[in-house]
Enzyme design. Sequence first.
Site, mmCIF file in Angstrom:
data_model
loop_
_atom_site.group_PDB
_atom_site.id
_atom_site.type_symbol
_atom_site.label_atom_id
_atom_site.label_comp_id
_atom_site.label_asym_id
_atom_site.label_seq_id
_atom_site.Cartn_x
_atom_site.Cartn_y
_atom_site.Cartn_z
ATOM 1 C CG LEU A 92 -1.875 1.208 1.310
ATOM 2 C CD1 LEU A 92 -2.833 1.240 0.131
ATOM 3 C CD2 LEU A 92 -2.636 1.198 2.625
ATOM 4 C CE1 TYR A 93 6.193 5.199 1.784
ATOM 5 C CE2 TYR A 93 7.450 3.626 0.485
ATOM 6 C CZ TYR A 93 7.328 4.874 1.063
ATOM 7 O OH TYR A 93 8.335 5.810 0.919
#
Length: 422
Positions: free
Chosen positions: A249-250
């Site tokens: 997700l980063y």
Amino acid sequence: ITTLTSVVKESSSSSSIMQVKQLLLYCGVLILTCSSSIIFVTTYLVAVPASPLSSSSEMWSLRGNEMAVHPQATYKLKGTLMTEERIERLKGPNGPKFAVMVTGAAGFVGMHTAIALKKLGMTPIGYDNVNEYYSIDLKESRIEELKKRGIDFVRGDVCDVAKLKETIQKHNITRFIHLAAQAGVRYSLDHPLEYTRNNVDCTVNILEVMVELGLKNDPLVYASSSSVYGNNVKTPFQETDRVEDPASLYAATKRSDELIAHTYFNLHNITSIGLRFFTVYGPYGRPDMAPWIFTDKISNGKSIRVFNHGKSQRDFTYVDDIVQGVIHSLFVNTGQPELVNLGNGRPVVLADFVRIVEESVGKKANIESVGMQKGDVPLTYADISKARWLLGYNPSTPIEEGIKNFVTWFKEHDASRYRMPS
């Protein structure tokens, strides 16, 4: 031609003459078509200068029925070669001096960037909410380093629009280096909402404030990440590569920042330079990164977990080299959004990296060899040819020297006290 000859030899009847005319017409059309194709290809190749990225199949895309150059490969057409002489003049005493907001100034790269700006005679204003992702004490020690050098520091959240506008207007800020973000690949597995807020919402905020205050003439410089390359298997990683397969997700939030910056160019003509950092390390580094964790545990006789059995490779880049690229970006404006790799261009095998840390610490590591960590990728490797040309970027710190500097800082500051909670 052979067919024409045989027809003429066999008969001179009207029907044969008609055949000859039809064949001549066909040959004429064929010759004209081939000639046009050759002229088009030759003209196109002459118009597009040779580029170190030209070997990449991703450099080209279809637009309608025509071939179009990837927008991240047009920098030589729109920018100016950043020679050593030119960048030294721009950074010199007679070069431009900006009031620069550095968001994330209590962070690792942010602190070093603000200090380097001050040395150049610019006016950096640090801005950071000093969150609790890792040791507040470490962040406070960085803030002290800023204050020692007379650098103003404001405690504020980039998502706080009123505070942001107040700070910009009070300090007459005209340039922005946006480094504030929720960092860390692994932390994003358990705290996803912190990433969407801090990395996406706050980036939109700073762009909206730039629009509202009319600060649209100069590019926004912001931190992206090598993580955007995700599960890319083509190496080295180039800015023209497809980045549609994030591993965390980063990474997805950092890619979102790039797309948002491009959108604000389309909507409001704000140009930008997104810098894809590759595994930054050095003094005052983050305690969630491998250089810090390995140094701490080896120094204290604790075992270290080496993921992917030590076979992973990382393009470790010393912080001073990264900061050079960040600051040089202030002097570049191609009139369009740019994405630029900032790495070392020399990946290091993780097992070799452990050995280098062992040598600097003076102790052998107790190694626990494990498989791949969820969200990680096996290799990062930056093609830095665009950064060299456009920014005059020239990373020069060997991994052995950089780790030695980091370990020296670690010992002098008793940095084990900043370790992440288990």
